[in-house]
Design an enzyme around this catalytic site. Structure first.
Site, PDB file in Angstrom:
ATOM      1  N   TYR A  35      94.047  32.605  24.476  1.00 30.99           N
ATOM      2  CA  TYR A  35      92.936  31.957  25.190  1.00 30.99           C
ATOM      3  C   TYR A  35      91.699  32.860  25.210  1.00 30.99           C
ATOM      4  O   TYR A  35      90.581  32.425  24.918  1.00 30.99           O
ATOM      5  CB  TYR A  35      93.415  31.648  26.607  1.00 30.99           C
ATOM      6  CG  TYR A  35      92.428  30.979  27.516  1.00 30.99           C
ATOM      7  CD1 TYR A  35      92.141  29.620  27.375  1.00 30.99           C
ATOM      8  CD2 TYR A  35      91.797  31.691  28.548  1.00 30.99           C
ATOM      9  CE1 TYR A  35      91.246  28.995  28.236  1.00 30.99           C
ATOM     10  CE2 TYR A  35      90.916  31.070  29.403  1.00 30.99           C
ATOM     11  CZ  TYR A  35      90.640  29.724  29.250  1.00 30.99           C
ATOM     12  OH  TYR A  35      89.757  29.104  30.105  1.00 30.99           O
TER      13      TYR A  35
ATOM     14  N   LYS B  48      88.084  32.165  23.560  1.00 39.49           N
ATOM     15  CA  LYS B  48      86.888  32.063  24.401  1.00 39.49           C
ATOM     16  C   LYS B  48      85.828  33.087  23.994  1.00 39.49           C
ATOM     17  O   LYS B  48      84.624  32.809  24.047  1.00 39.49           O
ATOM     18  CB  LYS B  48      87.259  32.220  25.874  1.00 39.49           C
ATOM     19  CG  LYS B  48      88.063  31.049  26.443  1.00 39.49           C
ATOM     20  CD  LYS B  48      87.337  29.722  26.289  1.00 39.49           C
ATOM     21  CE  LYS B  48      87.865  28.631  27.213  1.00 39.49           C
ATOM     22  NZ  LYS B  48      87.226  27.327  26.976  1.00 39.49           N
TER      23      LYS B  48
HETATM   24  N1  LIG Z   1      88.891  26.015  35.860  1.00 38.76           N
HETATM   25  C1  LIG Z   1      88.420  27.230  35.638  1.00 38.76           C
HETATM   26  O1  LIG Z   1      88.264  28.072  36.552  1.00 38.76           O
HETATM   27  C2  LIG Z   1      88.040  27.643  34.246  1.00 38.76           C
HETATM   28  C3  LIG Z   1      87.761  28.990  33.992  1.00 38.76           C
HETATM   29  C4  LIG Z   1      87.328  29.368  32.730  1.00 38.76           C
HETATM   30  C5  LIG Z   1      87.206  28.400  31.737  1.00 38.76           C
HETATM   31  N2  LIG Z   1      87.540  27.113  31.993  1.00 38.76           N
HETATM   32  C6  LIG Z   1      87.422  26.144  30.919  1.00 38.76           C
HETATM   33  O2  LIG Z   1      86.841  24.947  31.409  1.00 38.76           O
HETATM   34  C7  LIG Z   1      87.297  23.847  30.619  1.00 38.76           C
HETATM   35  C8  LIG Z   1      87.835  22.759  31.515  1.00 38.76           C
HETATM   36  O3  LIG Z   1      88.999  23.229  32.176  1.00 38.76           O
HETATM   37  P1  LIG Z   1      89.529  22.621  33.561  1.00 38.76           P
HETATM   38  O4  LIG Z   1      89.840  23.796  34.407  1.00 38.76           O
HETATM   39  O5  LIG Z   1      88.631  21.564  34.048  1.00 38.76           O
HETATM   40  O6  LIG Z   1      90.937  22.023  33.080  1.00 38.76           O
HETATM   41  P2  LIG Z   1      91.609  20.568  33.234  1.00 38.76           P
HETATM   42  O7  LIG Z   1      92.968  20.692  32.714  1.00 38.76           O
HETATM   43  O8  LIG Z   1      91.408  20.064  34.609  1.00 38.76           O
HETATM   44  O9  LIG Z   1      90.720  19.667  32.246  1.00 38.76           O
HETATM   45  C9  LIG Z   1      90.761  19.845  30.855  1.00 38.76           C
HETATM   46  C10 LIG Z   1      90.806  18.472  30.203  1.00 38.76           C
HETATM   47  O10 LIG Z   1      90.772  18.638  28.778  1.00 38.76           O
HETATM   48  C11 LIG Z   1      91.605  17.652  28.212  1.00 38.76           C
HETATM   49  N3  LIG Z   1      92.044  18.073  26.876  1.00 38.76           N
HETATM   50  C12 LIG Z   1      92.873  19.109  26.564  1.00 38.76           C
HETATM   51  N4  LIG Z   1      93.070  19.187  25.250  1.00 38.76           N
HETATM   52  C13 LIG Z   1      92.354  18.176  24.690  1.00 38.76           C
HETATM   53  C14 LIG Z   1      92.156  17.753  23.346  1.00 38.76           C
HETATM   54  N5  LIG Z   1      92.764  18.390  22.320  1.00 38.76           N
HETATM   55  N6  LIG Z   1      91.345  16.692  23.115  1.00 38.76           N
HETATM   56  C15 LIG Z   1      90.721  16.058  24.155  1.00 38.76           C
HETATM   57  N7  LIG Z   1      90.893  16.413  25.446  1.00 38.76           N
HETATM   58  C16 LIG Z   1      91.689  17.466  25.715  1.00 38.76           C
HETATM   59  C17 LIG Z   1      92.773  17.543  29.180  1.00 38.76           C
HETATM   60  O11 LIG Z   1      93.470  16.304  29.033  1.00 38.76           O
HETATM   61  C18 LIG Z   1      92.075  17.695  30.527  1.00 38.76           C
HETATM   62  O12 LIG Z   1      91.786  16.441  31.114  1.00 38.76           O
HETATM   63  C19 LIG Z   1      88.347  24.446  29.653  1.00 38.76           C
HETATM   64  O13 LIG Z   1      87.733  24.728  28.413  1.00 38.76           O
HETATM   65  C20 LIG Z   1      88.755  25.720  30.328  1.00 38.76           C
HETATM   66  O14 LIG Z   1      89.275  26.666  29.431  1.00 38.76           O
HETATM   67  C21 LIG Z   1      87.961  26.702  33.226  1.00 38.76           C
END
Ligand SMILES: NC(=O)c1ccc[n+]([C@@H]2O[C@H](COP(=O)([O-])OP(=O)(O)OC[C@H]3O[C@@H](n4cnc5c(N)ncnc54)[C@H](O)[C@@H]3O)[C@@H](O)[C@H]2O)c1
Length: 289
Positions: free
Chosen positions: A171, A175
């Protein structure tokens, strides 16, 4: 008047978490939104068309414009279909938000090939595939004399740009590469009228709630306190970066709690030099620790 009036946006992974909030705010701000979500589990297993359609129903019920796309953006043709949804349904594309993500944490010594491949595929290849198909469209527009005023917002992570996180080699590497991709894309696509930025968010979602230690950092607020770690607290920055009036490009912003920080990447902090060819002992003595 919304800040995104008349804009057409594609948001990947917009069925849940941070992406869902992007979609809801974008629609409230006047954008027509392609809500892409494959609907699988945290680890990217399975699929479910429900989340994308539920977000679309919510937007439409509130008087907004949205269409669902349930393709897998980790696949080249899946990514192409998301861009096509915007063109078929709304006739243009102004904004791409790359947000879809999964986690398959493991320590390096035990990480399997599929844990590595799946995370690199969804994050890094997914970002690139979406960007590639969108860039082709914007290049064609530019060449046809209709210079776009487009924006891409990528999603990096502190794991990869500010905080090496043991257990997230796949990951974090993806990133960090997304941050680099953002800077390169900003350089390349400026000529077609496209700005490219990235965010490194922190918010309370199913991904962070499943990560040991993270849930406690983002506890629900006391009554009446603002919920700074709600996923909805990420969307305003992304809406601004997506807007026509925003001049910014080639930036990576950390957004967490009540803070938005501009990040800067690798740079020289100490140098040794030689007038002749390098010698191992010389390096061993002089290399800065
Ligand atoms: N939540 C955090 O604190 C945090 C921190 C750093 C980075 N991020 C990044 O933010 C983004 C959103 O994460 P989140 O925390 O909202 O997670 P989440 O799991 O709530 O939402 C992610 C969504 O992406 C969809 N998804 C996954 N793979 C997919 C694919 N191949 N095609 C289409 N849709 C797909 C999932 O079904 C899900 O609904 C991600 O890229 C994550 O790495 C989040």
């Amino acid at each position: 008047m919304g800040i995104l009036d008349g804009r057409v946006a594609v948001i990947t992974g917009a069925g849940r978490g941070i992406g869902r909030e992007h979609a809801l705010l974008f629609a409230r701000e006047g954008a027509a939104v392609v809500v892409n979500d494959l609907g699988g589990s945290n680890t990217g297993d399975g699929s479910d068309s429900g989340p994308a359609h539920e977000v679309v129903a919510e937007i439409v019920a509130a008087g907004g414009r949205a269409v669902a796309n349930t393709a897998n953006i980790a696949e080249w043709n899946g990514a192409a279909s998301v861009i096509r949804s915007a063109l078929d349904e709304f006739g243009r594309l102004d904004v791409l938000v790359n947000n879809a993500g999964i986690l398959r944490d493991a320590f390096i010594a035990g990480m399997t090939e599929s844990q590595w491949d799946a995370v690199i595929a969804v994050h890094l290849k997914g970002h690139f595939s979406m960007l590639r198909h969108a860039a082709q469209y914007w290049k064609d527009q530019s060449k046809a004399g209709e210079q776009p005023t487009a924006a891409v917002i990528n999603t990096a992570s502190g794991s990869g740009v500010t905080l090496p996180n043991a257990g997230q080699a796949n990951y974090g590497a993806a990133k960090a590469a997304i941050a680099a991709l953002t800077l390169i894309a900003a350089e390349e696509l400026e000529r077609y009228g496209v700005r490219v930025n990235a965010i490194a968010p922190i918010a309370r979602t199913r991904l962070t709630l499943a990560t040991p230690g993270m849930g406690a950092l983002m506890a629900e607020p006391e009554d009446g306190e603002p919920d700074l770690f709600a996923p909805a607290n990420i969307a305003p920055l992304v809406a601004y970066l997506a807007s026509e009036k925003c001049p910014l490009t080639g930036r990576v912003y950390a957004v967490q709690g009540g803070a938005i920080s501009l990040l800067k990447g690798w740079h020289d902090i100490a140098t040794i030099e030689t007038d002749t060819v390098w010698d191992v002992d010389d390096i061993a003595q002089r290399l800065p620790s």
